[in-house]
Design a protein around this motif. Structure first.
Motif, PDB file in Angstrom:
ATOM      1  N   THR A   2       0.835  -1.188   0.000  1.00 57.31           N
ATOM      2  CA  THR A   2       0.000   0.000   0.000  1.00 57.31           C
ATOM      3  C   THR A   2       0.875   1.244   0.000  1.00 57.31           C
ATOM      4  O   THR A   2       1.850   1.338   0.729  1.00 57.31           O
ATOM      5  CB  THR A   2      -0.895   0.003   1.254  1.00 57.31           C
ATOM      6  N   ASP A   3       0.501   2.201  -0.807  1.00 52.63           N
ATOM      7  CA  ASP A   3       1.203   3.479  -0.858  1.00 52.63           C
ATOM      8  C   ASP A   3       0.664   4.355   0.268  1.00 52.63           C
ATOM      9  O   ASP A   3      -0.541   4.628   0.327  1.00 52.63           O
ATOM     10  CB  ASP A   3       0.956   4.133  -2.225  1.00 52.63           C
ATOM     11  N   GLN A   4       1.548   4.809   1.158  1.00 57.84           N
ATOM     12  CA  GLN A   4       1.119   5.621   2.293  1.00 57.84           C
ATOM     13  C   GLN A   4       0.421   6.894   1.840  1.00 57.84           C
ATOM     14  O   GLN A   4      -0.434   7.418   2.541  1.00 57.84           O
ATOM     15  CB  GLN A   4       2.301   5.944   3.198  1.00 57.84           C
ATOM     16  N   ARG A   5       0.750   7.384   0.656  1.00 55.63           N
ATOM     17  CA  ARG A   5       0.104   8.618   0.177  1.00 55.63           C
ATOM     18  C   ARG A   5      -1.382   8.410  -0.091  1.00 55.63           C
ATOM     19  O   ARG A   5      -2.133   9.374  -0.169  1.00 55.63           O
ATOM     20  CB  ARG A   5       0.801   9.110  -1.089  1.00 55.63           C
ATOM     21  N   ALA A   6      -1.809   7.158  -0.213  1.00 52.53           N
ATOM     22  CA  ALA A   6      -3.223   6.871  -0.426  1.00 52.53           C
ATOM     23  C   ALA A   6      -4.022   6.977   0.874  1.00 52.53           C
ATOM     24  O   ALA A   6      -5.242   6.976   0.846  1.00 52.53           O
ATOM     25  CB  ALA A   6      -3.396   5.479  -1.036  1.00 52.53           C
ATOM     26  N   VAL A   7      -3.329   7.055   1.995  1.00 54.45           N
ATOM     27  CA  VAL A   7      -3.984   7.150   3.301  1.00 54.45           C
ATOM     28  C   VAL A   7      -4.321   8.609   3.575  1.00 54.45           C
ATOM     29  O   VAL A   7      -3.476   9.489   3.442  1.00 54.45           O
ATOM     30  CB  VAL A   7      -3.067   6.595   4.411  1.00 54.45           C
ATOM     31  N   ILE A   8      -5.573   8.847   3.934  1.00 57.16           N
ATOM     32  CA  ILE A   8      -5.998  10.191   4.328  1.00 57.16           C
ATOM     33  C   ILE A   8      -6.439  10.157   5.791  1.00 57.16           C
ATOM     34  O   ILE A   8      -6.798   9.094   6.310  1.00 57.16           O
ATOM     35  CB  ILE A   8      -7.130  10.739   3.436  1.00 57.16           C
ATOM     36  N   ILE A   9      -6.405  11.293   6.427  1.00 55.75           N
ATOM     37  CA  ILE A   9      -6.892  11.406   7.799  1.00 55.75           C
ATOM     38  C   ILE A   9      -8.108  12.299   7.773  1.00 55.75           C
ATOM     39  O   ILE A   9      -8.060  13.403   7.237  1.00 55.75           O
ATOM     40  CB  ILE A   9      -5.806  11.964   8.738  1.00 55.75           C
ATOM     41  N   ARG A  10      -9.199  11.783   8.326  1.00 59.65           N
ATOM     42  CA  ARG A  10     -10.439  12.541   8.355  1.00 59.65           C
ATOM     43  C   ARG A  10     -10.963  12.643   9.773  1.00 59.65           C
ATOM     44  O   ARG A  10     -10.683  11.792  10.608  1.00 59.65           O
ATOM     45  CB  ARG A  10     -11.481  11.907   7.444  1.00 59.65           C
ATOM     46  N   ASP A  62     -15.016  16.206  19.369  1.00 52.49           N
ATOM     47  CA  ASP A  62     -14.381  16.663  18.128  1.00 52.49           C
ATOM     48  C   ASP A  62     -12.922  16.221  18.071  1.00 52.49           C
ATOM     49  O   ASP A  62     -12.161  16.677  17.241  1.00 52.49           O
ATOM     50  CB  ASP A  62     -14.503  18.178  17.973  1.00 52.49           C
ATOM     51  N   GLY A  63     -12.536  15.278  18.950  1.00 52.86           N
ATOM     52  CA  GLY A  63     -11.147  14.856  19.024  1.00 52.86           C
ATOM     53  C   GLY A  63     -10.797  13.594  18.259  1.00 52.86           C
ATOM     54  O   GLY A  63      -9.630  13.222  18.191  1.00 52.86           O
ATOM     55  N   LEU A  64     -11.796  12.924  17.677  1.00 55.18           N
ATOM     56  CA  LEU A  64     -11.536  11.672  16.958  1.00 55.18           C
ATOM     57  C   LEU A  64     -11.134  11.951  15.519  1.00 55.18           C
ATOM     58  O   LEU A  64     -11.788  12.726  14.816  1.00 55.18           O
ATOM     59  CB  LEU A  64     -12.781  10.781  16.987  1.00 55.18           C
ATOM     60  N   HIS A  65     -10.062  11.283  15.093  1.00 54.30           N
ATOM     61  CA  HIS A  65      -9.582  11.371  13.711  1.00 54.30           C
ATOM     62  C   HIS A  65      -9.247   9.957  13.252  1.00 54.30           C
ATOM     63  O   HIS A  65      -8.656   9.174  14.014  1.00 54.30           O
ATOM     64  CB  HIS A  65      -8.343  12.272  13.624  1.00 54.30           C
ATOM     65  N   LEU A  66      -9.619   9.632  12.021  1.00 50.04           N
ATOM     66  CA  LEU A  66      -9.396   8.294  11.485  1.00 50.04           C
ATOM     67  C   LEU A  66      -8.462   8.333  10.293  1.00 50.04           C
ATOM     68  O   LEU A  66      -8.600   9.194   9.414  1.00 50.04           O
ATOM     69  CB  LEU A  66     -10.721   7.661  11.061  1.00 50.04           C
ATOM     70  N   ALA A  73     -11.036   2.107   7.624  1.00 48.63           N
ATOM     71  CA  ALA A  73     -10.314   2.775   8.709  1.00 48.63           C
ATOM     72  C   ALA A  73      -9.164   1.877   9.134  1.00 48.63           C
ATOM     73  O   ALA A  73      -9.378   0.710   9.495  1.00 48.63           O
ATOM     74  CB  ALA A  73     -11.237   3.053   9.883  1.00 48.63           C
ATOM     75  N   ILE A  74      -7.944   2.410   9.080  1.00 47.48           N
ATOM     76  CA  ILE A  74      -6.770   1.616   9.453  1.00 47.48           C
ATOM     77  C   ILE A  74      -6.053   2.192  10.675  1.00 47.48           C
ATOM     78  O   ILE A  74      -5.027   1.668  11.087  1.00 47.48           O
ATOM     79  CB  ILE A  74      -5.807   1.445   8.259  1.00 47.48           C
ATOM     80  N   GLY A  75      -6.614   3.237  11.250  1.00 47.28           N
ATOM     81  CA  GLY A  75      -6.054   3.805  12.464  1.00 47.28           C
ATOM     82  C   GLY A  75      -6.986   4.841  13.048  1.00 47.28           C
ATOM     83  O   GLY A  75      -7.829   5.394  12.333  1.00 47.28           O
ATOM     84  N   ALA A  76      -6.849   5.059  14.351  1.00 43.76           N
ATOM     85  CA  ALA A  76      -7.657   6.069  15.035  1.00 43.76           C
ATOM     86  C   ALA A  76      -6.779   6.837  16.019  1.00 43.76           C
ATOM     87  O   ALA A  76      -5.885   6.269  16.654  1.00 43.76           O
ATOM     88  CB  ALA A  76      -8.826   5.429  15.780  1.00 43.76           C
ATOM     89  N   LEU A  77      -7.067   8.109  16.108  1.00 45.54           N
ATOM     90  CA  LEU A  77      -6.411   9.034  17.023  1.00 45.54           C
ATOM     91  C   LEU A  77      -7.511   9.798  17.748  1.00 45.54           C
ATOM     92  O   LEU A  77      -8.470  10.237  17.118  1.00 45.54           O
ATOM     93  CB  LEU A  77      -5.550  10.021  16.220  1.00 45.54           C
ATOM     94  N   VAL A  78      -7.355   9.921  19.061  1.00 45.47           N
ATOM     95  CA  VAL A  78      -8.254  10.785  19.835  1.00 45.47           C
ATOM     96  C   VAL A  78      -7.383  11.760  20.597  1.00 45.47           C
ATOM     97  O   VAL A  78      -6.439  11.363  21.288  1.00 45.47           O
ATOM     98  CB  VAL A  78      -9.135   9.984  20.814  1.00 45.47           C
TER      99      VAL A  78
END
Length: 177
Positions: A2-10, A62-66, A73-78
């Motif tokens: 997988t190309d990391q550039r294909a990953v977006i954070i929303r 409003d702190g969750l980002h995927l 979804a391959i990761g989560a940040l809060v």
């Protein structure tokens, strides 16, 4: 690969609580398979009422980002305020409350990328400090991961739990430019 550039954070939202729980369940299963049960135990987060309520609260904030790869979804940040069991910061900060990634995508730098996103959020808010806490037991592998991401270990702590061994934690801090 997988190309990391294909990953977006929303940004996340209330509909993403089950996604957070699925990521936690996958990470817990991965840890259990390696005999690393000290961090999150052995039971899936999706079967623990406390963790379900926590995921619901994170998703409603409003702190969750995927981290997304297409529709997956391959990761989560809060991010938000520090938890009450860690020593308080001496200045305004942004706190990483959760970082979890899908181990199927290990090696892509998803965790590091989510932490950099947290740093950008802090800078956007005019904050110069980003902190996180993590499991500090066993071989401290998670502590070392955060150190490789620019954090410095500061305060060790113990979370006392009725009828269970204390949970060893480590606070880490990263100064932002």
């Amino acid at each position: 690969m997988t190309d990391q550039r294909a990953v977006i954070i929303r940004p996340g939202g209330p509909a993403d609580a089950s996604t957070v729980l699925a990521l936690l369940d996958g990470a817990t299963a991965w840890l259990v398979a390696r005999g690393r049960t000290g961090q999150w135990g052995t039971e899936p987060a999706s079967s623990d009422p406390r963790r379900i309520a926590q995921a619901d609260a994170w998703a409603a904030s409003d702190g969750l980002h995927l981290a997304m790869l297409g529709d997956t979804a391959i990761g989560a940040l809060v991010v938000g305020a520090a938890t009450d069991y860690v020593p308080p910061a001496t200045e305004p900060e942004l706190y990483v409350n959760l970082l979890v990634t899908d181990r199927a995508y290990a090696g892509l730098g998803i965790g590091a990328r989510l932490l950099e996103h947290a740093a950008e959020l802090a800078r956007d808010r005019g904050l110069g400090l980003l902190r996180v806490d993590c499991y500090g037991g066993d071989d401290r592998a998670l502590v070392h991961f955060y150190e490789r991401c620019g954090f410095t270990a500061t305060d060790p702590f113990l979370v006392r739990r009725p009828g269970r061994e204390p949970w060893p934690g480590q606070v880490l801090a990263r100064r932002l430019e």
